[in-house]
Design an enzyme around this catalytic site. Structure first.
Site, PDB file in Angstrom:
ATOM      1  N   ARG A 176       0.828  -1.211   0.000  1.00  0.00           N
ATOM      2  CA  ARG A 176       0.000   0.000   0.000  1.00  0.00           C
ATOM      3  C   ARG A 176       0.868   1.269   0.000  1.00  0.00           C
ATOM      4  O   ARG A 176       0.538   2.269   0.646  1.00  0.00           O
ATOM      5  CB  ARG A 176      -0.946   0.029   1.216  1.00  0.00           C
ATOM      6  CG  ARG A 176      -1.969  -1.087   1.250  1.00  0.00           C
ATOM      7  CD  ARG A 176      -2.975  -0.941   0.103  1.00  0.00           C
ATOM      8  NE  ARG A 176      -4.100  -1.841   0.289  1.00  0.00           N
ATOM      9  CZ  ARG A 176      -4.169  -3.090  -0.203  1.00  0.00           C
ATOM     10  NH1 ARG A 176      -3.161  -3.575  -0.929  1.00  0.00           N
ATOM     11  NH2 ARG A 176      -5.236  -3.825   0.006  1.00  0.00           N
ATOM     12  N   CYS A 226     -11.110  -0.781   3.082  1.00  0.00           N
ATOM     13  CA  CYS A 226     -10.348  -1.049   4.301  1.00  0.00           C
ATOM     14  C   CYS A 226      -9.795   0.251   4.875  1.00  0.00           C
ATOM     15  O   CYS A 226      -9.160   1.032   4.174  1.00  0.00           O
ATOM     16  CB  CYS A 226      -9.215  -2.033   4.017  1.00  0.00           C
ATOM     17  SG  CYS A 226      -9.833  -3.718   3.879  1.00  0.00           S
ATOM     18  N   GLU A 320      -5.119   3.462   6.199  1.00  0.00           N
ATOM     19  CA  GLU A 320      -4.925   3.237   4.772  1.00  0.00           C
ATOM     20  C   GLU A 320      -5.623   4.337   3.987  1.00  0.00           C
ATOM     21  O   GLU A 320      -5.184   4.765   2.933  1.00  0.00           O
ATOM     22  CB  GLU A 320      -5.479   1.864   4.367  1.00  0.00           C
ATOM     23  CG  GLU A 320      -4.911   1.403   3.050  1.00  0.00           C
ATOM     24  CD  GLU A 320      -5.854   0.595   2.220  1.00  0.00           C
ATOM     25  OE1 GLU A 320      -6.059   0.995   1.054  1.00  0.00           O
ATOM     26  OE2 GLU A 320      -6.381  -0.415   2.700  1.00  0.00           O
TER      27      GLU A 320
HETATM   28  N1  EPU Z   1     -11.151 -11.912   9.221  1.00  0.00           N
HETATM   29  C1  EPU Z   1     -11.866 -12.108  10.374  1.00  0.00           C
HETATM   30  N2  EPU Z   1     -12.722 -11.122  10.770  1.00  0.00           N
HETATM   31  C2  EPU Z   1     -12.866  -9.961  10.096  1.00  0.00           C
HETATM   32  C3  EPU Z   1     -12.113  -9.759   8.907  1.00  0.00           C
HETATM   33  C4  EPU Z   1     -11.260 -10.768   8.487  1.00  0.00           C
HETATM   34  O1  EPU Z   1     -11.751 -13.142  11.035  1.00  0.00           O
HETATM   35  O2  EPU Z   1     -13.654  -9.112  10.530  1.00  0.00           O
HETATM   36  C5  EPU Z   1     -10.259 -12.999   8.773  1.00  0.00           C
HETATM   37  C6  EPU Z   1     -10.818 -13.655   7.489  1.00  0.00           C
HETATM   38  O3  EPU Z   1     -11.719 -14.643   7.799  1.00  0.00           O
HETATM   39  C7  EPU Z   1      -9.546 -14.183   6.850  1.00  0.00           C
HETATM   40  C8  EPU Z   1      -8.486 -13.164   7.259  1.00  0.00           C
HETATM   41  O4  EPU Z   1      -9.005 -12.463   8.387  1.00  0.00           O
HETATM   42  O5  EPU Z   1      -9.216 -15.428   7.412  1.00  0.00           O
HETATM   43  C9  EPU Z   1      -8.109 -12.205   6.157  1.00  0.00           C
HETATM   44  O6  EPU Z   1      -9.283 -11.524   5.766  1.00  0.00           O
HETATM   45  P1  EPU Z   1      -9.528 -11.026   4.252  1.00  0.00           P
HETATM   46  O7  EPU Z   1      -9.356 -12.151   3.312  1.00  0.00           O
HETATM   47  O8  EPU Z   1     -10.804 -10.281   4.238  1.00  0.00           O
HETATM   48  O9  EPU Z   1      -8.315 -10.073   3.962  1.00  0.00           O
HETATM   49  P2  EPU Z   1      -7.804  -8.783   4.686  1.00  0.00           P
HETATM   50  O10 EPU Z   1      -6.343  -8.986   4.928  1.00  0.00           O
HETATM   51  O11 EPU Z   1      -8.627  -8.395   5.863  1.00  0.00           O
HETATM   52  C10 EPU Z   1      -7.092  -7.596   2.465  1.00  0.00           C
HETATM   53  C11 EPU Z   1      -7.103  -6.184   1.914  1.00  0.00           C
HETATM   54  C12 EPU Z   1      -8.451  -5.895   1.236  1.00  0.00           C
HETATM   55  C13 EPU Z   1      -8.724  -6.927   0.164  1.00  0.00           C
HETATM   56  C14 EPU Z   1      -8.761  -8.292   0.867  1.00  0.00           C
HETATM   57  C15 EPU Z   1      -9.064  -9.435  -0.086  1.00  0.00           C
HETATM   58  C16 EPU Z   1      -5.769  -4.657   3.288  1.00  0.00           C
HETATM   59  C17 EPU Z   1      -5.785  -3.626   4.347  1.00  0.00           C
HETATM   60  N3  EPU Z   1      -6.939  -5.217   2.981  1.00  0.00           N
HETATM   61  O12 EPU Z   1      -7.997  -7.637   3.578  1.00  0.00           O
HETATM   62  O13 EPU Z   1      -8.328  -4.620   0.621  1.00  0.00           O
HETATM   63  O14 EPU Z   1      -9.944  -6.667  -0.510  1.00  0.00           O
HETATM   64  O15 EPU Z   1      -7.456  -8.526   1.463  1.00  0.00           O
HETATM   65  O16 EPU Z   1      -7.945  -9.846  -0.737  1.00  0.00           O
HETATM   66  O17 EPU Z   1      -4.706  -4.942   2.727  1.00  0.00           O
HETATM   67  C18 EPU Z   1      -8.765  -2.272   0.743  1.00  0.00           C
HETATM   68  O18 EPU Z   1      -7.552  -2.110   0.556  1.00  0.00           O
HETATM   69  O19 EPU Z   1      -9.564  -1.304   0.827  1.00  0.00           O
HETATM   70  C19 EPU Z   1      -9.260  -3.630   0.911  1.00  0.00           C
HETATM   71  C20 EPU Z   1     -10.493  -3.867   1.284  1.00  0.00           C
END
Ligand code: EPU
Length: 328
Positions: A176, A226, A320
């Site tokens: 990012r 996010c 972010e």
């Molecule tokens: N999880 C939870 N509870 C929550 C959220 C997530 O337990 O409330 C767990 C999920 O079940 C999963 C893990 O955390 O096991 C990772 O969650 P997720 O796949 O949603 O990915 P993330 O790391 O939370 C990142 C990016 C998103 C992108 C998603 C999908 C960042 C800050 N966020 O989220 O990007 O869409 O991966 O690949 O890097 C954005 O940048 O605006 C954004 C939404």
């Protein structure tokens, strides 16, 4: 914020015929909140974008270029300067190279590339906003990051007023992060290099990504995606030093990256409300305006989340989303 003078306003109005006064930013942000921009203009070409920027510089007023309004939080007091919407939307595909101006919607680039039988950018169908914004923040999701497909970035460097074509290696991309977050530029466009592939396969991947996002993220709600960056750690010792380090999913340990949404969830903050601002029940990294919310409540909510995560885990989350009009 110093109010603009009548002379400055008249100068900008003379140079940019389409300029609007006191435009509510709540109409232009995915958060659906934010006060008025003193001056607002839509730049529908790259030349128009440069003219708008140069006009603000000549008038001696602050300016802010934004794309889709998907990753900004604008203060309730608005923005005392010229807000410029990058709506330069030319795009062309030659063989495996996709050339876009910065105002093209990222998901549109993903779809058009897949339709042309190119692969490697399907994941970007899940990225809100414009390709300029995606380059600025090295956007990514579902394993992809724009840095992996960018060949060159066309940008106007504000320090010396020169127009540059940066090759990927000069863009200092990180998680990012990019050169453009650290040295003021106006991103005008970029060229992506994709892999020749198969239209049906690319479209299938694209549709799967859309479905996964819909299942995991509160897409119908007003938010800026996010809110926080995920937390990167270097090694096991840094992980062990955390105040709380049990039950961390193996995938996050292997990736050396803790999901901010997971941290918020673990801290019991899903569904937490403050005025009309709420932490999503579906994904902890989404802060939602449930209707008539104020930017100051978003800021208060992010402070509360940060404090709770710091107290429970010993981790300081970083924003972010870009803050605009907060005296930065
Ligand atoms: N999880 C939870 N509870 C929550 C959220 C997530 O337990 O409330 C767990 C999920 O079940 C999963 C893990 O955390 O096991 C990772 O969650 P997720 O796949 O949603 O990915 P993330 O790391 O939370 C990142 C990016 C998103 C992108 C998603 C999908 C960042 C800050 N966020 O989220 O990007 O869409 O991966 O690949 O890097 C954005 O940048 O605006 C954004 C939404």
């Amino acid at each position: 914020m110093t109010p603009l003078s009548d002379e400055q306003i008249a100068f900008v109005q003379g140079a940019l015929p389409g300029v609007i006064l006191h435009e509510a930013m709540s109409k232009h942000t995915n958060f659906r909140l934010g006060g008025p921009a003193a001056l607002y203009v839509v730049a529908s070409s790259s030349d128009g974008l440069l003219t708008a920027v140069q006009t603000a510089l000549q008038a001696g007023i602050p300016f802010y270029v934004f794309g889709g309004g998907s990753n900004i939080l604008v203060s309730d007091d608005g923005y005392e300067g010229l807000m410029i919407q990058a709506a330069n939307r030319e795009m062309s595909i030659h063989e495996n190279r996709v050339k876009c101006e910065s105002g093209v919607i990222t998901a549109f680039v993903a779809r058009k590339s897949a339709e042309a039988g190119l692969s490697g950018f399907e994941w970007a169908v899940g990225v809100p906003g414009t390709i300029g914004g995606a380059v600025y923040g090295n956007a990514g999701c579902f394993g992809g990051e724009i840095k992996d497909v960018v060949a060159t970035v066309d940008a106007y460097r504000l320090s010396d007023g020169s127009r540059m074509e940066y090759p990927n290696a000069a863009c200092a991309f990180g998680y990012r992060d990019s050169l453009f977050k650290h040295e003021p530029h106006v991103i005008l466009g970029c060229t992506l290099t994709l892999q020749p592939g198969d239209t049906d396969a690319a479209m299938r991947t694209l549709n799967e990504i859309n479905a996964r996002r819909k299942a995991k993220q509160p897409l119908a709600e007003a938010s800026a995606g996010c809110m926080f960056k995920n937390f990167d750690f270097r090694d096991e010792s840094e992980l062990k030093a955390l105040r709380r380090n049990s039950d961390i999913p193996q995938g996050m340990i292997e990736a050396k990256r803790l999901s901010a949404g997971w941290l918020v969830d673990q801290a019991g903050l899903l569904g937490k409300t403050m005025g009309n601002i709420k932490v999503s029940d579906k994904h902890g990294n989404f802060i939602i305006n449930t209707g008539g919310g104020r930017a100051q409540d978003v800021v208060a909510m992010t402070s509360l989340v940060k404090m709770k995560i710091r107290d429970e885990f010993g981790i300081m989350l970083e924003d972010e989303v870009q803050l605009v009009g907060f005296g930065e």
